[in-house]
Write a protein that holds these residues in place. Structure first.
Motif, PDB file in Angstrom:
ATOM      1  N   UNK A 167       0.837  -1.204   0.000  1.00  0.00           N
ATOM      2  CA  UNK A 167       0.000   0.000   0.000  1.00  0.00           C
ATOM      3  C   UNK A 167       0.867   1.248   0.000  1.00  0.00           C
ATOM      4  N   UNK A 168       1.924   1.248   0.812  1.00  0.00           N
ATOM      5  CA  UNK A 168       2.830   2.385   0.870  1.00  0.00           C
ATOM      6  C   UNK A 168       3.505   2.603  -0.479  1.00  0.00           C
ATOM      7  N   UNK A 169       3.944   1.510  -1.113  1.00  0.00           N
ATOM      8  CA  UNK A 169       4.630   1.620  -2.394  1.00  0.00           C
ATOM      9  C   UNK A 169       3.743   2.206  -3.479  1.00  0.00           C
ATOM     10  N   UNK A 170       2.500   1.740  -3.539  1.00  0.00           N
ATOM     11  CA  UNK A 170       1.574   2.259  -4.547  1.00  0.00           C
ATOM     12  C   UNK A 170       1.247   3.719  -4.267  1.00  0.00           C
ATOM     13  N   UNK A 171       0.967   4.041  -3.011  1.00  0.00           N
ATOM     14  CA  UNK A 171       0.650   5.429  -2.661  1.00  0.00           C
ATOM     15  C   UNK A 171       1.816   6.340  -2.993  1.00  0.00           C
ATOM     16  N   UNK A 172       3.023   5.918  -2.664  1.00  0.00           N
ATOM     17  CA  UNK A 172       4.213   6.742  -2.900  1.00  0.00           C
ATOM     18  C   UNK A 172       4.408   7.003  -4.394  1.00  0.00           C
ATOM     19  N   UNK A 188      -0.644   9.381 -20.066  1.00  0.00           N
ATOM     20  CA  UNK A 188      -0.455   8.459 -18.946  1.00  0.00           C
ATOM     21  C   UNK A 188       1.006   8.021 -18.907  1.00  0.00           C
ATOM     22  N   UNK A 189       1.710   8.280 -17.814  1.00  0.00           N
ATOM     23  CA  UNK A 189       3.127   7.888 -17.756  1.00  0.00           C
ATOM     24  C   UNK A 189       3.272   6.381 -17.594  1.00  0.00           C
ATOM     25  N   UNK A 190       4.414   5.856 -18.057  1.00  0.00           N
ATOM     26  CA  UNK A 190       4.665   4.438 -17.802  1.00  0.00           C
ATOM     27  C   UNK A 190       5.311   4.289 -16.439  1.00  0.00           C
ATOM     28  N   UNK A 191       5.181   3.107 -15.880  1.00  0.00           N
ATOM     29  CA  UNK A 191       5.664   2.880 -14.522  1.00  0.00           C
ATOM     30  C   UNK A 191       7.172   3.004 -14.419  1.00  0.00           C
ATOM     31  N   UNK A 192       7.892   2.658 -15.501  1.00  0.00           N
ATOM     32  CA  UNK A 192       9.348   2.735 -15.460  1.00  0.00           C
ATOM     33  C   UNK A 192       9.810   4.164 -15.235  1.00  0.00           C
ATOM     34  N   UNK A 193       9.175   5.106 -15.943  1.00  0.00           N
ATOM     35  CA  UNK A 193       9.568   6.504 -15.777  1.00  0.00           C
ATOM     36  C   UNK A 193       9.140   7.023 -14.411  1.00  0.00           C
ATOM     37  N   UNK A 212      -7.789  -4.606  -2.164  1.00  0.00           N
ATOM     38  CA  UNK A 212      -7.499  -5.502  -1.044  1.00  0.00           C
ATOM     39  C   UNK A 212      -6.008  -5.813  -0.994  1.00  0.00           C
ATOM     40  N   UNK A 213      -5.422  -6.099  -2.154  1.00  0.00           N
ATOM     41  CA  UNK A 213      -3.995  -6.383  -2.262  1.00  0.00           C
ATOM     42  C   UNK A 213      -3.391  -5.415  -3.277  1.00  0.00           C
ATOM     43  N   UNK A 214      -3.008  -4.218  -2.862  1.00  0.00           N
ATOM     44  CA  UNK A 214      -2.498  -3.216  -3.799  1.00  0.00           C
ATOM     45  C   UNK A 214      -1.224  -3.681  -4.492  1.00  0.00           C
ATOM     46  N   UNK A 215      -1.080  -3.263  -5.742  1.00  0.00           N
ATOM     47  CA  UNK A 215       0.108  -3.600  -6.517  1.00  0.00           C
ATOM     48  C   UNK A 215       0.430  -2.442  -7.448  1.00  0.00           C
ATOM     49  N   UNK A 216       1.671  -1.990  -7.412  1.00  0.00           N
ATOM     50  CA  UNK A 216       2.071  -0.908  -8.309  1.00  0.00           C
ATOM     51  C   UNK A 216       1.884  -1.348  -9.765  1.00  0.00           C
ATOM     52  N   UNK A 217       2.317  -2.573 -10.083  1.00  0.00           N
ATOM     53  CA  UNK A 217       2.251  -3.045 -11.469  1.00  0.00           C
ATOM     54  C   UNK A 217       0.817  -3.236 -11.940  1.00  0.00           C
ATOM     55  N   UNK A 265     -10.562  -3.548   3.042  1.00  0.00           N
ATOM     56  CA  UNK A 265      -9.615  -3.286   1.972  1.00  0.00           C
ATOM     57  C   UNK A 265      -8.375  -2.617   2.554  1.00  0.00           C
ATOM     58  N   UNK A 266      -7.300  -2.573   1.768  1.00  0.00           N
ATOM     59  CA  UNK A 266      -6.072  -1.907   2.203  1.00  0.00           C
ATOM     60  C   UNK A 266      -6.062  -0.440   1.808  1.00  0.00           C
ATOM     61  N   UNK A 267      -6.569  -0.155   0.599  1.00  0.00           N
ATOM     62  CA  UNK A 267      -6.609   1.204   0.083  1.00  0.00           C
ATOM     63  C   UNK A 267      -7.947   1.469  -0.603  1.00  0.00           C
ATOM     64  N   UNK A 268      -8.467   2.653  -0.414  1.00  0.00           N
ATOM     65  CA  UNK A 268      -9.571   3.147  -1.233  1.00  0.00           C
ATOM     66  C   UNK A 268      -9.058   4.397  -1.928  1.00  0.00           C
ATOM     67  N   UNK A 269      -9.049   4.372  -3.265  1.00  0.00           N
ATOM     68  CA  UNK A 269      -8.510   5.481  -4.044  1.00  0.00           C
ATOM     69  C   UNK A 269      -9.637   6.097  -4.865  1.00  0.00           C
ATOM     70  N   UNK A 270      -9.822   7.394  -4.692  1.00  0.00           N
ATOM     71  CA  UNK A 270     -10.886   8.112  -5.397  1.00  0.00           C
ATOM     72  C   UNK A 270     -10.291   9.241  -6.221  1.00  0.00           C
ATOM     73  N   UNK A 271     -10.825   9.429  -7.423  1.00  0.00           N
ATOM     74  CA  UNK A 271     -10.567  10.651  -8.169  1.00  0.00           C
ATOM     75  C   UNK A 271     -11.911  11.340  -8.373  1.00  0.00           C
TER      76      UNK A 271
END
Length: 308
Positions: free
Chosen positions: A80-85, A192-197, A168-173, A149-155
């Motif tokens: 969760x921290x990794x995705x949020x960051x 939309x940026x790619x994850x590598x950048x 429930x199981x956040x993943x950056x990828x 859940x671990x994260x709720x993300x709203x826009x």
């Protein structure tokens, strides 16, 4: 029908029903928070980091009709921290386009959580509000959040939800690209940026294996700051000093830095990691912390608390 055949038939039927129930259950959608098209209620936050640190403010009043990104952090886990960051790093870059971003931690121990946040505040992006919900682990009742859940993300925009991610199981990828697209769509401009950048690492598979779930979640942001391709000598030296200061106090992070640096230096991809100045630091750390003898001499440290 013989008794044994009848028993096998009943058993197979039960197994079939069990598997079917499992499939149905796995396909059930998970809901947390207001859904797209619904209004974004008032959101009271006790600011810990950001422009409103030390103040209690309404995030929705702060956003007004602007595009908004809200992270509700239900569990303080490494994924969760990794995705949020990662997402908040991108959100920081879109603040000039009017994006208002806030991460709201839900906790039953606000004193401990605030202490943790302030202790690692240099790893949180600027131009983003980080705070606590005064409503505890359940969060604000008007939002109808799901504590499973671990994260709720709203826009949202114009005080209405444009996208909702209950993870429930956040993943950056897996989740990162979808959230990034939702942000771009909500703002109405940009690519939309790619994850590598976004990560700034472009680690190969061998390097990625060094970043296990037991690793310190702060090392990747620290290294990312070091290996920016457009970093000046002063930027690299400042990032290196932060890393050196951090690993002095965190033996596990020191061993992790040795593993990562050694993997990169021993690969053919070292030129891909930042400037020559950054690459010299990686070589230094590989020699300094990368040997098994060095790791054996360093005491183990207890892993950082990952749940609230």
């Amino acid at each position: 029908m013989h008794h044994s055949a009848f028993a096998r038939s009943i058993t197979l039927s039960c197994i079939g029903l069990f598997l079917l129930a499992g499939v149905c259950q796995s396909e059930d959608p998970v809901f947390s928070g207001p859904q797209p098209g619904e209004p974004l209620p008032s959101l009271t936050v006790k600011g810990v980091l950001g422009k409103n640190a030390g103040k209690t403010f309404d995030a929705m009043e702060l956003a007004g009709d602007k595009p908004v990104l809200i992270f509700f952090v239900h569990e303080r886990t490494r994924p969760a921290f990794g995705l949020m960051r990662a997402i908040m790093d991108y959100a920081k870059s879109r603040s000039e386009d009017g994006l208002v971003s806030a991460a709201v931690f839900l906790t039953s121990d606000p004193t401990e959580t605030e202490k943790w946040m302030t202790g690692i505040q240099r790893y949180f992006p600027e131009s983003v509000e980080f705070g606590l919900s005064p409503d505890g682990i359940e969060g604000p009742g008007a939002y109808g959040l799901n504590r499973n859940v671990s994260l709720t993300v709203l826009t949202g925009r114009n005080a209405k939800v444009t996208s909702n991610f209950a993870l429930i199981q956040p993943s950056v990828q897996a989740d990162g690209p979808k959230i990034l697209k939702a942000i771009v769509d909500t703002i109405g401009s940009g690519e939309v940026p790619d994850l590598a950048s976004l990560d700034g690492t472009r680690m190969d598979s061998r390097s990625q294996r060094t970043m296990s779930n037991n690793d310190d979640p702060n090392m990747r942001p620290l290294l990312r700051d070091l290996i920016q391709r457009d970093a000046s000598q002063a930027d690299v030296d400042a990032a290196a000093k932060k890393i050196e200061d951090y690993v002095k106090e965190h033996p596990d992070a020191r061993k992790q830095l040795g593993r990562i640096s050694t993997t990169i230096v021993n690969s053919d991809r070292l030129p891909n990691y930042g400037t020559e100045a950054a690459q010299k630091w990686l070589k230094t750390w590989a020699e300094k912390f990368g040997s098994s003898e060095t790791e054996q001499k360093q005491p183990s440290d207890s892993p950082e608390k990952s749940r609230q």
